[in-house]
Design an enzyme around this catalytic site. Sequence first.
Site, PDB file in Angstrom:
ATOM      1  N   ARG A 135     -38.714 -45.099  -6.178  1.00 17.81           N
ATOM      2  CA  ARG A 135     -37.308 -44.799  -5.921  1.00 17.81           C
ATOM      3  C   ARG A 135     -36.669 -45.787  -4.961  1.00 17.81           C
ATOM      4  O   ARG A 135     -35.507 -46.134  -5.093  1.00 17.81           O
ATOM      5  CB  ARG A 135     -37.159 -43.390  -5.354  1.00 17.81           C
ATOM      6  CG  ARG A 135     -37.160 -42.347  -6.421  1.00 17.81           C
ATOM      7  CD  ARG A 135     -36.666 -41.046  -5.864  1.00 17.81           C
ATOM      8  NE  ARG A 135     -36.802 -40.027  -6.885  1.00 17.81           N
ATOM      9  CZ  ARG A 135     -36.704 -38.754  -6.669  1.00 17.81           C
ATOM     10  NH1 ARG A 135     -36.473 -38.314  -5.454  1.00 17.81           N
ATOM     11  NH2 ARG A 135     -36.833 -37.905  -7.641  1.00 17.81           N
ATOM     12  N   CYS A 136     -37.411 -46.222  -3.973  1.00 20.52           N
ATOM     13  CA  CYS A 136     -36.815 -47.109  -2.965  1.00 20.52           C
ATOM     14  C   CYS A 136     -36.840 -48.569  -3.399  1.00 20.52           C
ATOM     15  O   CYS A 136     -36.281 -49.418  -2.725  1.00 20.52           O
ATOM     16  CB  CYS A 136     -37.533 -46.939  -1.620  1.00 20.52           C
ATOM     17  SG  CYS A 136     -39.232 -47.502  -1.649  1.00 20.52           S
ATOM     18  N   GLY A 137     -37.479 -48.869  -4.516  1.00 17.27           N
ATOM     19  CA  GLY A 137     -37.500 -50.227  -5.020  1.00 17.27           C
ATOM     20  C   GLY A 137     -38.592 -51.108  -4.429  1.00 17.27           C
ATOM     21  O   GLY A 137     -38.687 -52.277  -4.764  1.00 17.27           O
ATOM     22  N   LEU A 138     -39.418 -50.569  -3.561  1.00 15.63           N
ATOM     23  CA  LEU A 138     -40.511 -51.351  -2.971  1.00 15.63           C
ATOM     24  C   LEU A 138     -41.722 -51.283  -3.892  1.00 15.63           C
ATOM     25  O   LEU A 138     -42.651 -50.527  -3.681  1.00 15.63           O
ATOM     26  CB  LEU A 138     -40.853 -50.810  -1.579  1.00 15.63           C
ATOM     27  CG  LEU A 138     -39.714 -50.853  -0.563  1.00 15.63           C
ATOM     28  CD1 LEU A 138     -40.121 -50.172   0.725  1.00 15.63           C
ATOM     29  CD2 LEU A 138     -39.293 -52.295  -0.302  1.00 15.63           C
TER      30      LEU A 138
END
Length: 82
Positions: free
Chosen positions: A51-54
């Site tokens: 979700r956070c793109g990491l």
Amino acid sequence: MRSRSDRTSSKVFPVCTTLPDLPVTTLTGEQTTFGALAGGRAALVVNVASRCGLTPQYGKLEALHEEFAARGFTVIGFPSNQ
């Protein structure tokens, strides 16, 4: 499968006797079990943060899966939901 209540809330959590019986929900919302996802293979379970793109680890995890899949190994990612 039996269930138990969490003492700090009114939620009911399933009680599993083995890891393969652990209920999980797929990204598409399907109910299944850890054992069904693993399919009898050795599995590396990874807490992923999609979700956070990491997600730089995805490429290496995919390569690890591809390298050892023929030998009965798989990688299963579970989101942390944070």
